[in-house]
Design a protein around this motif. Structure first.
Motif, PDB file in Angstrom:
ATOM      1  N   ALA A 256       0.831  -1.201   0.000  1.00 30.83           N
ATOM      2  CA  ALA A 256       0.000   0.000   0.000  1.00 30.83           C
ATOM      3  C   ALA A 256       0.868   1.254   0.000  1.00 30.83           C
ATOM      4  O   ALA A 256       0.547   2.255  -0.666  1.00 30.83           O
ATOM      5  N   PHE A 257       1.976   1.199   0.740  1.00 29.54           N
ATOM      6  CA  PHE A 257       2.931   2.319   0.710  1.00 29.54           C
ATOM      7  C   PHE A 257       3.465   2.522  -0.697  1.00 29.54           C
ATOM      8  O   PHE A 257       3.530   3.661  -1.193  1.00 29.54           O
ATOM      9  N   PHE A 258       3.861   1.422  -1.365  1.00 33.38           N
ATOM     10  CA  PHE A 258       4.368   1.540  -2.729  1.00 33.38           C
ATOM     11  C   PHE A 258       3.341   2.219  -3.626  1.00 33.38           C
ATOM     12  O   PHE A 258       3.656   3.147  -4.372  1.00 33.38           O
ATOM     13  N   ARG A 259       2.094   1.733  -3.564  1.00 28.15           N
ATOM     14  CA  ARG A 259       1.054   2.256  -4.458  1.00 28.15           C
ATOM     15  C   ARG A 259       0.762   3.725  -4.194  1.00 28.15           C
ATOM     16  O   ARG A 259       0.573   4.505  -5.136  1.00 28.15           O
ATOM     17  N   LYS A 260       0.703   4.097  -2.930  1.00 29.36           N
ATOM     18  CA  LYS A 260       0.314   5.469  -2.594  1.00 29.36           C
ATOM     19  C   LYS A 260       1.422   6.473  -2.898  1.00 29.36           C
ATOM     20  O   LYS A 260       1.169   7.541  -3.475  1.00 29.36           O
ATOM     21  N   TYR A 261       2.653   6.135  -2.535  1.00 26.58           N
ATOM     22  CA  TYR A 261       3.730   7.127  -2.601  1.00 26.58           C
ATOM     23  C   TYR A 261       4.607   6.989  -3.841  1.00 26.58           C
ATOM     24  O   TYR A 261       5.334   7.929  -4.181  1.00 26.58           O
ATOM     25  N   GLN A 262       4.565   5.846  -4.513  1.00 27.40           N
ATOM     26  CA  GLN A 262       5.315   5.635  -5.752  1.00 27.40           C
ATOM     27  C   GLN A 262       6.758   6.126  -5.655  1.00 27.40           C
ATOM     28  O   GLN A 262       7.217   6.933  -6.479  1.00 27.40           O
ATOM     29  N   PRO A 263       7.521   5.661  -4.669  1.00 30.15           N
ATOM     30  CA  PRO A 263       8.919   6.089  -4.596  1.00 30.15           C
ATOM     31  C   PRO A 263       9.683   5.590  -5.824  1.00 30.15           C
ATOM     32  O   PRO A 263       9.470   4.456  -6.274  1.00 30.15           O
ATOM     33  N   PRO A 264      10.539   6.418  -6.406  1.00 28.39           N
ATOM     34  CA  PRO A 264      11.379   5.914  -7.503  1.00 28.39           C
ATOM     35  C   PRO A 264      12.122   4.672  -7.047  1.00 28.39           C
ATOM     36  O   PRO A 264      12.702   4.660  -5.951  1.00 28.39           O
ATOM     37  N   THR A 265      12.094   3.627  -7.883  1.00 34.37           N
ATOM     38  CA  THR A 265      12.626   2.331  -7.452  1.00 34.37           C
ATOM     39  C   THR A 265      13.441   1.684  -8.559  1.00 34.37           C
ATOM     40  O   THR A 265      13.048   1.709  -9.732  1.00 34.37           O
ATOM     41  N   ILE A 266      14.561   1.099  -8.167  1.00 33.97           N
ATOM     42  CA  ILE A 266      15.338   0.252  -9.068  1.00 33.97           C
ATOM     43  C   ILE A 266      15.535  -1.089  -8.379  1.00 33.97           C
ATOM     44  O   ILE A 266      15.781  -1.147  -7.171  1.00 33.97           O
ATOM     45  N   ILE A 267      15.374  -2.158  -9.124  1.00 41.46           N
ATOM     46  CA  ILE A 267      15.617  -3.510  -8.632  1.00 41.46           C
ATOM     47  C   ILE A 267      16.868  -4.048  -9.312  1.00 41.46           C
ATOM     48  O   ILE A 267      16.976  -4.022 -10.544  1.00 41.46           O
ATOM     49  N   VAL A 268      17.818  -4.509  -8.505  1.00 38.92           N
ATOM     50  CA  VAL A 268      19.028  -5.191  -9.006  1.00 38.92           C
ATOM     51  C   VAL A 268      19.090  -6.514  -8.251  1.00 38.92           C
ATOM     52  O   VAL A 268      19.481  -6.568  -7.103  1.00 38.92           O
ATOM     53  N   TRP A 269      18.692  -7.588  -8.899  1.00 44.20           N
ATOM     54  CA  TRP A 269      18.373  -8.847  -8.213  1.00 44.20           C
ATOM     55  C   TRP A 269      19.193  -9.994  -8.768  1.00 44.20           C
ATOM     56  O   TRP A 269      19.193 -10.252  -9.977  1.00 44.20           O
TER      57      TRP A 269
END
Length: 324
Positions: A256-269
């Motif tokens: 829910a935090f992700f959806r509401k605030y949409q922080p810029p995100t990069i995944i390196v997995w």
């Protein structure tokens, strides 16, 4: 394009020594002008516990909080910090019970993810960090996402490396005995986890799934295992493994935090990780559709194997999305 970018940036880094040999006179003044970031090794008392942290970079620069995984410490970021600290104020703590931080007896200190998040929150608040991007890995993911729930306005961006927030990422066989312990905290089920803090498993976490094992220094598992073998530390680790289950009911709140605030995100997995497998990465796109995703041919501690690829990806992401 992302794959091409990764290849180009990695090639640029790897090419540096050859350039230095052929154009030494031209390069030397440039290198001399570029200051090498100085890393400071500090500690601060938080609720009576000494918390160790690495700190580097300009005091007024955007803050990057590096949150480590199990069974290591801020040691896992030792090579990444100098590559970012010329432009970012980097803070990398050791949680209590890990690295150089105090490790109080588990009978007197609550080794829970909620408590660890509170400790880190107090530390960064006392350091004056009012806004920060977070690199979250393994245990660092639920600790960081708990911080995000407490202070969503502080989060300027996310770098996610083999850190889970979705049930799809908890299907690996590694978790089976741990899940049994979540449901029944008997001594028998606790004892069944003892092998997870042995040298064989610590080494496995560093070497399994790595594209080039020759790049992985044995210093890693020797360093970590020496700390795991301290008197009383096994109970610290078993308490934390048992409490990991407390994060799962919070996954909907993290999402829910992700959806509401949409922080810029990069995944390196690291896709070959048998603890947090690749399946844990794509679900982030459901809630963060603008996420930049890079699935790497590496394992659990991907920074040990693919720093030459990850560092330029992370640097470019921060420069575009955080350093504004």
């Amino acid at each position: 394009m992302k794959r091409l970018f990764t290849t180009v940036m990695a090639s640029a880094i790897l090419a540096t020594p050859a350039v230095a040999q052929t154009r030494c006179a031209a390069i030397t003044p440039q290198l001399a002008a570029r200051a090498v970031p100085v890393i400071h090794y500090k500690s601060m008392a938080v609720d009576g516990v000494k918390v160790f942290y690495r700190e580097a970079g300009p005091a007024d620069a955007p803050v990057l909080l590096l949150l480590h995984g199990f069974p290591t410490s801020s040691h896992m970021f030792r090579n990444l910090i100098p590559l970012l600290a010329d432009r970012y104020h980097v803070i990398a703590p050791d949680y209590p019970g890990y690295g150089q931080s105090d490790a109080p007896d588990h009978a007197q200190f609550a080794y829970t993810f909620a408590h660890q998040a509170d400790i880190v929150d107090t530390l960064v608040t006392q350091l004056g960090a009012k806004r920060y991007a977070m690199y979250v890995m393994d245990y660092g993911a639920p600790i960081g996402f708990r911080l995000a729930l407490k202070h969503p306005e502080r989060v300027s961006g996310l770098i996610v490396q083999n850190g889970n927030a979705y049930t799809e990422g908890l299907q690996a066989p590694f978790w089976d005995p741990i899940k049994v312990y979540w449901g029944d905290r008997s001594q028998k089920n606790r004892d069944a986890l003892n092998s997870l803090v042995t040298l064989d498993i610590t080494k496995f976490q560093y070497t399994d799934g790595m594209r080039d094992v020759a790049r992985i220094s044995a210093d890693n598992w020797i360093h970590d295992q020496a700390l795991l073998d301290r008197p009383g530390n096994r109970d610290v680790q078993l308490d934390m493994l048992g409490d990991y289950g407390s994060n799962v009911p919070l996954y909907p709140q993290f999402q829910a935090f992700f959806r509401k605030y949409q922080p810029p995100t990069i995944i390196v997995w690291g896709k070959n990780d048998k603890i947090f497998p690749e399946a844990g990465a794509p679900p982030y796109l459901r809630d963060l559709p603008e996420t930049e995703m890079h699935i790497l041919d590496s394992g659990h501690f991907a920074l040990e194997d693919r720093l030459d690829v990850m560092a330029p990806l992370i640097r470019d992401f921060l420069d575009r999305k955080v350093c504004k």
